[in-house]
Design a protein around this motif. Structure first.
Motif, PDB file in Angstrom:
ATOM      1  N   ASN A  23      24.079  15.192  64.171  1.00 33.85           N
ATOM      2  CA  ASN A  23      24.215  14.992  62.722  1.00 33.85           C
ATOM      3  C   ASN A  23      23.000  14.250  62.218  1.00 33.85           C
ATOM      4  N   GLU A  45      26.756  18.563  53.561  1.00 36.99           N
ATOM      5  CA  GLU A  45      27.107  17.350  52.818  1.00 36.99           C
ATOM      6  C   GLU A  45      26.342  17.370  51.499  1.00 36.99           C
ATOM      7  N   TRP A 105      31.619   4.002  51.135  1.00 39.47           N
ATOM      8  CA  TRP A 105      30.659   4.956  50.550  1.00 39.47           C
ATOM      9  C   TRP A 105      31.214   5.372  49.199  1.00 39.47           C
TER      10      TRP A 105
HETATM   11  O1  AHR Z   1      28.924  11.491  54.031  1.00 40.60           O
HETATM   12  C1  AHR Z   1      28.615  10.193  54.396  1.00 40.60           C
HETATM   13  C2  AHR Z   1      27.461  10.108  55.381  1.00 40.60           C
HETATM   14  O2  AHR Z   1      26.306  10.643  54.812  1.00 40.60           O
HETATM   15  C3  AHR Z   1      27.623  10.877  56.654  1.00 40.60           C
HETATM   16  O3  AHR Z   1      28.222  10.127  57.626  1.00 40.60           O
HETATM   17  C4  AHR Z   1      26.227  11.161  57.083  1.00 40.60           C
HETATM   18  O4  AHR Z   1      26.100  12.369  57.737  1.00 40.60           O
HETATM   19  C5  AHR Z   1      25.429  11.059  55.808  1.00 40.60           C
HETATM   20  O5  AHR Z   1      24.428  10.128  55.977  1.00 40.60           O
END
Ligand code: AHR
Length: 824
Positions: free
Chosen positions: A383, A462, A511
């Motif tokens: 990732n 993403e 987040w």
């Molecule tokens: O979606 C949040 C984060 O964003 C994920 O863990 C990562 O892949 C990206 O930096």
């Protein structure tokens, strides 16, 4: 923000190709709401034309186009979709009984680690579960757990309490109670016959009344030692009887996802190898799944493990897409000659998912309750990894997987630093990630028009508007919708896409924004949730060529207050001055009147004034002191800053629209290794180390799209922080659903005002002239949903009628409309 809607406004849109990784997002948790949201247009009536070539369908739309990305982030699993109500059920989380409250007259409770040689010996529950709670009872005691900010008890519903216990001399019964927040008893029962050896005890409890903020109480009376472990309280009602919280699972199912990428993200990479997702540690009995510290700030029980993710995908009707570590964490790389275990883990994952029941790993799947294969077809190797280390490890995994499982389609990462990705072997798909402003996404609406039609397909694994998004507002949804029109139009190349992140427990937002927001009992979707749902539920099978002629609009400039702050650091600031472009002093602070005129913020922050300097002495994250006006656009901020103690340096904030905004010059960030401009991503970064007990001279100037930063008189950043490009006002894509024959036209109006639009359908056959329009919009671009108003920004459907093959419709400003027009 004040009066920025004039047509002279010329800024916005990050020029930088702004991928954002969780490395910087650990700091970039929350983003602004109010300011700089609205594209500025002259408010006179606008007109546009959309032409759809119904008679000449183009490429098939990828059946897997819209999916979801489920990461264990924001307590999305524990405290979320995995409905364990007890927090720290196995006492492995810490050396103290975290999240438990013990009270007793004379007794005491402590977490103990297994010690079979001790006197007395303390046996573990099993080889993987080595800590337990020892209650030394000397009379009556109570032990309470509030779960994840309250346990949701539903009147009349069943709950299973299951715990492991053993006793040394203690022979009293243990009473279990489900309590309401006010302490009243909703259900109770007794556990008796606790033995010297570990044994599980179970109680079925049914609350007489409901409470979303309930708690579990265990109490007893006696003398001696009582040991407890794996104290679990689970609701009996789960989604499809497969162990997940029904309302949250339904919220995913409603998105109609065609694939499920899991379980990360950064959780797959891990901050280090000791703290990354190893799928083999997440299968089997839950009391052998050792909790692990998750990069997003909590212990993960692994209750939602590899098996449960595969089951969830099956229950959603989605293709599982498993993302596996490539031998790289945030801090380490596995030497090439030790990649054997990583390769074997990948092979075994496929065998677990798909292998026969007499295979080593297939038999484990069968034991878990799923003898039939899960039919895993997609795996992502790593990732957000890239660079030479990734290029070396990619072929090791890919060749080994393809040698044994040639049918598995493998996804490569796009390097965050823009370095070339792997080509040998060629990936089946490449995963791109975008976290940016609404306008950047609008600009990206046609980026895939230029992509090569041969070679690897694209997986936009993403994406989300993270700048000027508030906690997920309408404007952010409009940016995403505009981008998604480009994904659908190019779905011969972009074959999968998923918003990120998916879920957030409102009490642990690691987040921001996140598509689905929940607490112990309720949830709401962002306006962007409805965009995802509308695209997925109105996908169609074939793309119909669509052209748009619409006015361009100029995005509003960013604006806002200034501020100073710290991250895990104590520091002081003085001689703060803000000057306008004409030299006029907008603010000069000598702190003669303490912090008057400043808004001080931060959980646990300790702001004060001493010797003419503004001081923040707590070593806490995200502390800020803000001053100035929301409508300031161009200015020079000068000040002196001195570090007192801690691990980083200073945050110098600018264009701050609200308390959550994180647009700043981070000096001595990343553990005092770098100095960067952060706004939705890291826009520019240089190595830097801040010394303690030394005054630094700081100068930050924003002027139009340009940002300059001087540290001790030396220019360290000179970047185009924003771009002056105009954006298109309308974005559209069209498709036909083969089964129903319906034409599906999706239209985004990114401008402020309505646009009177002619929709020319160029149909070869007569159309019945009716259909529906489903419209997502709201009064203000900054409007958001919340638990109190979950549907404030949600779609409304109305009938549409027209004659011939053309219709005229006014699309409101900041709106997303799906027209569904039958052809028969
Ligand atoms: O979606 C949040 C984060 O964003 C994920 O863990 C990562 O892949 C990206 O930096």
């Amino acid at each position: 923000m004040g009066g920025q809607l004039g047509s002279t406004a010329v800024k916005t849109v990050l020029e930088t190709r702004s991928f954002r990784s969780c490395r910087n997002m650990i700091k970039l948790k929350l983003y602004s709401t109010a300011a700089a949201l609205v594209a500025a247009v002259s408010l006179q009536a606008q007109t546009a034309k959309i032409s759809v070539d119904v008679a000449h369908p183009s490429h098939a739309i990828s059946p897997t186009l819209w999916g979801i990305f489920f990461e264990d982030i924001n307590l999305s699993t524990d405290g979320g979709i995995y409905p364990e109500l007890v927090r720290n059920r196995s006492f492995e989380d810490a050396d103290t009984p975290q999240y438990w409250t013990f009270s007793a007259g004379r007794g005491r409770a402590a977490v103990v680690t297994a010690d079979v040689q001790g006197h007395p010996a303390v046996p573990p529950l099993n080889a993987f579960n080595r800590k337990s709670l020892r209650i030394h009872a000397d009379g009556a005691f109570t032990l309470r757990n509030d779960g994840y900010w309250g346990m949701n008890f539903v009147a009349g519903a069943g709950y299973t309490l299951r715990l492991a216990a053993r006793a040394e001399r203690f022979d009293g019964p243990v009473t279990a109670k489900l309590l309401a927040a006010d302490g009243s008893i909703l259900a109770s029962g007794q556990l008796t016959d606790v033995d010297r050896d570990w044994q599980y005890h179970t109680l079925e409890l049914t609350p007489t009344a409901g409470d979303p903020k309930g708690k579990l109480e265990l109490s007893g009376k006696g003398h001696g030692d009582l040991y407890l472990d794996m104290v679990s309280l689970l609701p009996k009602n789960t989604w499809k009887d497969h162990g997940l919280r029904p309302d949250l699972a339904e919220s995913l199912a409603d998105l109609h996802p065609r694939f499920l990428r899991f379980p990360g993200g950064c959780w797959v990479e891990g901050d280090d190898f000791a703290h990354m997702n190893h799928w083999k540690n997440t299968i089997g009995d839950i009391d052998t799944r050792t909790p692990l510290w998750n990069i997003w700030g909590y212990n993960a029980t692994q209750g939602l493990g590899f098996y449960e993710y595969l089951q969830l995908a099956e229950d959603l009707g989605a293709e599982p897409l498993f993302c596996i570590n490539v031998g790289m964490s945030h801090k380490e790389v596995v030497p090439l000659d030790r990649m054997g275990q990583w390769i074997q883990d990948a092979l075994d994952a496929v065998e677990y998912a798909n292998g026969p029941t007499n295979s080593t790993w297939g038999s484990r799947r069968a034991q878990a309750g799923h003898p039939a294969p899960f039919n895993l077809k997609y795996m992502e190797i790593g990732n957000e990894n890239g660079g030479p280390d990734y290029l070396e490890r990619w072929p090791l995994l890919v060749n080994a997987i393809h040698a044994k499982y040639p049918e598995i389609r493998l996804v490569a990462n796009t390097d965050l630093k823009g370095r070339p990705g792997p080509t040998t072997p060629e990936p089946d798909m490449v995963d791109e990630h975008y976290y940016e402003s609404p306008e950047s996404f609008m600009h990206r609406a046609d980026q895939y028009d230029q992509y090569s039609r041969s070679g690897a397909k694209i997986f936009v694994g993403e994406y989300a508007v993270t700048q000027h998004a508030g906690k997920g507002n309408l404007r952010a949804a409009i940016g995403e919708a505009a981008f998604m029109t480009g994904l659908e139009r190019n779905s011969d190349v972009v074959i999968m896409a998923s918003y990120a992140p998916l879920l957030v427990n409102l009490n642990h937002r690691a987040w921001n924004p996140d598509l689905i927001n929940f607490d112990s009992s309720a949830w709401y979707g962002l306006p962007g949730y409805y965009v995802q749902k509308l695209f997925a539920r109105n996908q169609g099978d074939v793309y119909l060529p669509t052209t748009v002629e619409s006015p361009e609009v100029e995005p509003a400039p960013s604006a806002g207050m200034i501020g100073v702050g710290t991250w895990n650091t104590a520091a002081e600031f003085k001689d703060v001055k803000v000057t306008g472009p004409d030299g006029q002093v907008l603010l000069a602070s000598d702190f003669d009147h303490g912090t008057n005129g400043w808004t001080v913020l931060g959980n646990g922050a300790n702001w004060g004034v001493q010797d003419g300097a503004l001081r923040q002495t707590a070593e806490r994250e995200f502390t800020r002191a803000l001053a100035g006006k929301l409508d300031w656009t161009d200015y020079t901020l000068t000040l002196k800053a001195r570090k007192i103690s801690g691990s980083e340096g200073f945050l110098i904030l600018f264009h701050i629209a609200d308390g959550d905004d994180r647009t700043w010059w981070n000096i001595g960030g990343w553990n005092n290794t770098a100095d960067g401009i952060e706004s939705g991503g890291t826009l520019d970064s240089k190595p830097c180390r801040i010394e303690s007990d030394r005054w630094y001279d700081i100068n930050l100037t924003v002027s139009g799209k340009n940002l300059k930063c001087w540290l001790d008189g030396k220019l360290v950043h000179d970047i185009n922080y924003e771009k002056a490009d105009k954006i298109k006002s309308l974005y559209a894509t069209s498709a036909q659903d083969k089964e129903s024959g319906d034409l599906i036209v999706k239209v985004v109006n990114a401008g402020v005002g309505p646009i009177e639009t002619t929709l020319d359908l160029k149909s070869a056959t007569p159309l019945p002239g009716h259909g529906t329009a489903t419209v997502l919009t709201s009064d203000r671009a900054a409007d958001e949903n919340s638990l109190a108003e979950p549907l404030k920004v949600s779609p409304k459907t109305e009938p549409v009628s027209f004659s011939g093959d053309s219709l005229t419709r006014s699309f409101p400003g900041n709106s997303f409309t799906v027209l569904r027009l039958p052809t028969k």
